[in-house]
Design a protein around this motif. Structure first.
Motif, mmCIF file in Angstrom:
data_model
loop_
_atom_site.group_PDB
_atom_site.id
_atom_site.type_symbol
_atom_site.label_atom_id
_atom_site.label_comp_id
_atom_site.label_asym_id
_atom_site.label_seq_id
_atom_site.Cartn_x
_atom_site.Cartn_y
_atom_site.Cartn_z
ATOM 1 N N LEU A 1 26.262 -30.330 -11.146
ATOM 2 C CA LEU A 1 24.988 -29.645 -10.949
ATOM 3 C C LEU A 1 23.958 -30.112 -11.972
ATOM 4 O O LEU A 1 22.809 -30.380 -11.637
ATOM 5 C CB LEU A 1 25.172 -28.130 -11.059
ATOM 6 N N GLY A 2 24.368 -30.207 -13.209
ATOM 7 C CA GLY A 2 23.457 -30.609 -14.279
ATOM 8 C C GLY A 2 22.943 -32.033 -14.137
ATOM 9 O O GLY A 2 21.801 -32.324 -14.460
ATOM 10 N N PHE A 3 23.788 -32.904 -13.626
ATOM 11 C CA PHE A 3 23.393 -34.301 -13.460
ATOM 12 C C PHE A 3 22.843 -34.597 -12.071
ATOM 13 O O PHE A 3 22.436 -35.717 -11.788
ATOM 14 C CB PHE A 3 24.572 -35.227 -13.752
ATOM 15 N N GLY A 4 22.863 -33.608 -11.188
ATOM 16 C CA GLY A 4 22.345 -33.820 -9.839
ATOM 17 C C GLY A 4 23.237 -34.702 -8.987
ATOM 18 O O GLY A 4 22.763 -35.436 -8.125
ATOM 19 N N ILE A 5 24.545 -34.609 -9.221
ATOM 20 C CA ILE A 5 25.512 -35.410 -8.474
ATOM 21 C C ILE A 5 26.108 -34.536 -7.374
ATOM 22 O O ILE A 5 26.592 -33.445 -7.639
ATOM 23 C CB ILE A 5 26.617 -35.937 -9.412
ATOM 24 N N SER A 6 26.093 -35.045 -6.149
ATOM 25 C CA SER A 6 26.566 -34.228 -5.031
ATOM 26 C C SER A 6 28.083 -34.126 -4.978
ATOM 27 O O SER A 6 28.618 -33.143 -4.480
ATOM 28 C CB SER A 6 26.040 -34.788 -3.705
ATOM 29 N N ASN A 7 28.810 -35.101 -5.496
ATOM 30 C CA ASN A 7 30.278 -35.057 -5.437
ATOM 31 C C ASN A 7 30.834 -34.907 -6.853
ATOM 32 O O ASN A 7 30.921 -35.871 -7.607
ATOM 33 C CB ASN A 7 30.834 -36.318 -4.780
ATOM 34 N N TRP A 8 31.251 -33.688 -7.190
ATOM 35 C CA TRP A 8 31.755 -33.392 -8.530
ATOM 36 C C TRP A 8 33.041 -34.133 -8.853
ATOM 37 O O TRP A 8 33.419 -34.269 -10.007
ATOM 38 C CB TRP A 8 31.944 -31.893 -8.710
ATOM 39 N N ARG A 9 33.729 -34.650 -7.845
ATOM 40 C CA ARG A 9 34.974 -35.384 -8.084
ATOM 41 C C ARG A 9 34.748 -36.672 -8.882
ATOM 42 O O ARG A 9 35.680 -37.243 -9.408
ATOM 43 C CB ARG A 9 35.671 -35.683 -6.772
ATOM 44 N N PHE A 10 33.504 -37.093 -8.987
ATOM 45 C CA PHE A 10 33.157 -38.240 -9.825
ATOM 46 C C PHE A 10 33.693 -38.052 -11.250
ATOM 47 O O PHE A 10 34.099 -39.004 -11.896
ATOM 48 C CB PHE A 10 31.631 -38.409 -9.862
ATOM 49 N N PHE A 11 33.717 -36.815 -11.709
ATOM 50 C CA PHE A 11 34.117 -36.525 -13.079
ATOM 51 C C PHE A 11 35.628 -36.440 -13.268
ATOM 52 O O PHE A 11 36.099 -36.400 -14.392
ATOM 53 C CB PHE A 11 33.476 -35.224 -13.557
ATOM 54 N N LYS A 12 36.370 -36.388 -12.186
ATOM 55 C CA LYS A 12 37.820 -36.250 -12.298
ATOM 56 C C LYS A 12 38.438 -37.513 -12.861
ATOM 57 O O LYS A 12 37.952 -38.613 -12.648
ATOM 58 C CB LYS A 12 38.434 -35.946 -10.935
ATOM 59 N N ASP A 13 39.541 -37.315 -13.561
ATOM 60 C CA ASP A 13 40.337 -38.422 -14.044
ATOM 61 C C ASP A 13 40.824 -39.206 -12.833
ATOM 62 O O ASP A 13 41.162 -38.630 -11.803
ATOM 63 C CB ASP A 13 41.520 -37.857 -14.831
ATOM 64 N N GLU A 14 40.837 -40.507 -12.935
ATOM 65 C CA GLU A 14 41.234 -41.341 -11.803
ATOM 66 C C GLU A 14 42.597 -40.946 -11.244
ATOM 67 O O GLU A 14 42.790 -40.916 -10.037
ATOM 68 C CB GLU A 14 41.255 -42.811 -12.217
ATOM 69 N N SER A 15 43.545 -40.625 -12.098
ATOM 70 C CA SER A 15 44.873 -40.274 -11.617
ATOM 71 C C SER A 15 44.842 -38.978 -10.821
ATOM 72 O O SER A 15 45.566 -38.821 -9.846
ATOM 73 C CB SER A 15 45.864 -40.167 -12.775
ATOM 74 N N ALA A 16 43.984 -38.032 -11.210
ATOM 75 C CA ALA A 16 43.883 -36.776 -10.477
ATOM 76 C C ALA A 16 43.312 -37.015 -9.087
ATOM 77 O O ALA A 16 43.759 -36.416 -8.109
ATOM 78 C CB ALA A 16 43.023 -35.777 -11.247
ATOM 79 N N VAL A 17 42.329 -37.893 -8.985
ATOM 80 C CA VAL A 17 41.752 -38.212 -7.684
ATOM 81 C C VAL A 17 42.788 -38.910 -6.822
ATOM 82 O O VAL A 17 42.936 -38.611 -5.636
ATOM 83 C CB VAL A 17 40.477 -39.063 -7.836
ATOM 84 N N VAL A 18 43.543 -39.829 -7.417
ATOM 85 C CA VAL A 18 44.586 -40.534 -6.672
ATOM 86 C C VAL A 18 45.617 -39.538 -6.151
ATOM 87 O O VAL A 18 46.040 -39.606 -4.994
ATOM 88 C CB VAL A 18 45.249 -41.621 -7.545
ATOM 89 N N GLU A 19 46.033 -38.586 -6.994
ATOM 90 C CA GLU A 19 46.993 -37.567 -6.566
ATOM 91 C C GLU A 19 46.452 -36.771 -5.389
ATOM 92 O O GLU A 19 47.178 -36.486 -4.437
ATOM 93 C CB GLU A 19 47.313 -36.618 -7.724
ATOM 94 N N GLU A 20 45.175 -36.393 -5.437
ATOM 95 C CA GLU A 20 44.581 -35.645 -4.337
ATOM 96 C C GLU A 20 44.549 -36.473 -3.062
ATOM 97 O O GLU A 20 44.849 -35.973 -1.982
ATOM 98 C CB GLU A 20 43.165 -35.204 -4.702
#
Length: 147
Positions: free
Chosen positions: A73-92
């Motif tokens: 929200l603060g950076f105006g990014i529509s997909n908050w998953r950008f901030f997730k650790d790469e391994s967490a995104v891969v797991e999802e």
């Protein structure tokens, strides 16, 4: 990150992502920690300036999804998953693919998407569903006749 040596093409850690965005998302200069948190609040989010400062300094690296959503929200990014650790995104992604495969093979049927929202199912929920399917397939599903 200042002298150019050892820089990667893209930020990878949460701290690197925050610093990168502070340097590039604000043309008039990066806001202070307090100012950034006021921006988050203006977008109906919540984040304390002291907590944000610790994130920016890399003193906190493990955060909840709600915090990542506030950062987005603060950076105006529509997909908050950008901030997730790469391994967490891969797991999802892997859990989501396994769930999708289960629905296509008929191992999982009748899964309704009510109330899931734009973010989809969490990796914990996906893993739970997959565990239940595996248990059922192995005959450990509980009372006879339930799926």
């Amino acid at each position: 990150m200042g002298d150019g040596e050892g820089l990667r093409d893209e930020p990878r850690t949460l701290q690197e992502k925050i610093i990168y965005l502070l340097e590039h998302a604000f043309p008039d200069g990066a806001p202070s920690d307090r100012e950034f948190c006021r921006i988050v609040e203006g977008q109906n989010g919540a984040l304390s300036h002291s907590y944000f400062g610790k994130l920016r300094k890399g003193q906190i690296t493990e955060v909840r999804d709600e915090t990542l959503q506030a950062l987005a929200l603060g950076f105006g990014i529509s997909n908050w998953r950008f901030f997730k650790d790469e391994s967490a995104v891969v797991e999802e992604v892997m859990a989501g693919l396994a769930l999708l495969a289960g629905t296509r093979t008929g191992d999982i049927g009748g899964l309704a998407g009510r109330g899931i929202g734009d973010a989809g199912l969490s990796s914990d929920l996906l893993e739970f569903v997959l565990d239940q399917v595996r248990a059922y397939q192995q005959g450990d599903a509980g009372p006879e006749g339930t799926k």
